[in-house]
Design an enzyme around this catalytic site. Sequence first.
Site, PDB file in Angstrom:
ATOM      1  N   HIS A 105      -7.404  -6.129   0.589  1.00 21.82           N
ATOM      2  CA  HIS A 105      -6.236  -5.255   0.744  1.00 21.82           C
ATOM      3  C   HIS A 105      -5.151  -5.907   1.617  1.00 21.82           C
ATOM      4  O   HIS A 105      -3.959  -5.755   1.367  1.00 21.82           O
ATOM      5  CB  HIS A 105      -6.684  -3.923   1.350  1.00 21.82           C
ATOM      6  CG  HIS A 105      -5.679  -2.829   1.217  1.00 21.82           C
ATOM      7  ND1 HIS A 105      -5.189  -2.407  -0.001  1.00 21.82           N
ATOM      8  CD2 HIS A 105      -5.052  -2.062   2.147  1.00 21.82           C
ATOM      9  CE1 HIS A 105      -4.318  -1.429   0.189  1.00 21.82           C
ATOM     10  NE2 HIS A 105      -4.213  -1.214   1.476  1.00 21.82           N
ATOM     11  N   SER A 113       0.835  -1.199   0.000  1.00 18.22           N
ATOM     12  CA  SER A 113       0.000   0.000   0.000  1.00 18.22           C
ATOM     13  C   SER A 113       0.876   1.258   0.000  1.00 18.22           C
ATOM     14  O   SER A 113       1.687   1.431  -0.914  1.00 18.22           O
ATOM     15  CB  SER A 113      -0.932  -0.080   1.214  1.00 18.22           C
ATOM     16  OG  SER A 113      -2.088   0.675   1.015  1.00 18.22           O
ATOM     17  N   ASP A 142      -9.931  -6.346  -3.248  1.00 17.61           N
ATOM     18  CA  ASP A 142      -9.414  -5.159  -2.554  1.00 17.61           C
ATOM     19  C   ASP A 142     -10.409  -4.019  -2.724  1.00 17.61           C
ATOM     20  O   ASP A 142     -10.615  -3.523  -3.837  1.00 17.61           O
ATOM     21  CB  ASP A 142      -8.034  -4.776  -3.138  1.00 17.61           C
ATOM     22  CG  ASP A 142      -7.342  -3.679  -2.332  1.00 17.61           C
ATOM     23  OD1 ASP A 142      -8.049  -2.847  -1.717  1.00 17.61           O
ATOM     24  OD2 ASP A 142      -6.098  -3.654  -2.307  1.00 17.61           O
TER      25      ASP A 142
HETATM   26  N1  TYC Z   1      -2.842   3.447   1.386  1.00 16.23           N
HETATM   27  C1  TYC Z   1      -3.393   2.921   2.635  1.00 16.23           C
HETATM   28  C2  TYC Z   1      -2.333   2.037   3.273  1.00 16.23           C
HETATM   29  O1  TYC Z   1      -1.197   2.320   3.158  1.00 16.23           O
HETATM   30  C3  TYC Z   1      -4.626   2.134   2.454  1.00 16.23           C
HETATM   31  C4  TYC Z   1      -5.821   2.894   1.985  1.00 16.23           C
HETATM   32  C5  TYC Z   1      -6.153   2.857   0.650  1.00 16.23           C
HETATM   33  C6  TYC Z   1      -6.622   3.544   2.876  1.00 16.23           C
HETATM   34  C7  TYC Z   1      -7.295   3.459   0.225  1.00 16.23           C
HETATM   35  C8  TYC Z   1      -7.785   4.154   2.463  1.00 16.23           C
HETATM   36  O2  TYC Z   1      -9.267   4.693   0.714  1.00 16.23           O
HETATM   37  C9  TYC Z   1      -8.123   4.112   1.137  1.00 16.23           C
HETATM   38  N2  TYC Z   1      -2.669   0.978   4.010  1.00 16.23           N
END
Ligand code: TYC
Length: 295
Positions: free
Chosen positions: A270, A137, A242
């Site tokens: 995710h 992420s 995800d």
């Molecule tokens: N990028 C975030 C992470 O590092 C995750 C995330 C993605 C949170 C999208 C909210 O709408 C979102 N875990």
Amino acid sequence: MALSCVSATMGSSTRLLRSVLGASHCHRAAVPFCTAVTSGRVKVNGVSLHYQRTGWGDHVVLLLPGALGSSQTDFGPQLKYMNKELFTVIGWDPRGYGFSIPPARDYPTDFYERDAKDAVDLMQALNFKKFSLLGWSDGGITALIAAGSYPSLIHKLIVWGANAYVAEEDLELYNAVKDITKWSPKMREPMEKLYGEEYFAKTFAAWVEAMGNFRRKSDGNICRHLLPLIDCPTLIVHGLKDALVPLFHPHSLHKQMKNSRLHLMPEGKHNLHLKYAEEFNRLVEDFLWSTELSQ
Ligand code: TYC
């Protein structure tokens, strides 16, 4: 650090020594191999960075956690189960996250570049000249920037749940989760335990704001411009379930990175590396290890 055991990068002679002694656990006190996860701190770019370390393999891997993540909260099954003979695994807490507080986290426009430099400088400080990156992420974004900015230091790259730009659709998703009081207790409680309610709420809101700024100020671009510069072998993993990162992101990464492979996990969400840890670890180890022979 509960146990003291030496696990510096070791070559074939130490591996031979190990096979002669036939030991892999700490109870053989004289043997310099240890399956435990140890932790430490290094001062890098003016900040005391916390990291965890395990394994004694020649192939060194850095785990990069997601937004507000930390080595321990984001990578338990990787630290525990990745092959310790083949890999030396380091997990880090970026500044302002996990146990790398102080400083409090902030989000200047170049915060991903700052994380990338911190991560690379941490590895150099630990004396690892060349290593692979596993970024989840936000940690995936940091890993992409590190690989594009310091190509000679990066052996291989694996990213999952990552994106190189912020689309309108992403903003809607960020805004939907901005209010942490609406999160399920299962998602919220570990974070509140780590940070306290106030720090967590404030920092997450600042992160959402920072993502909006990419859209407003740089046409959504985070690190798209660096993708053509990444030449190390790259594995992009994505879960088809995800709900946070839309599928066009991994496809776009794959298209723009010449030496990349895309692996989709039908049931993965995710957090696929936690829920399907065994499958994920095997996939990662095969990618890091098998192609190594042909290089
Ligand atoms: N990028 C975030 C992470 O590092 C995750 C995330 C993605 C949170 C999208 C909210 O709408 C979102 N875990």
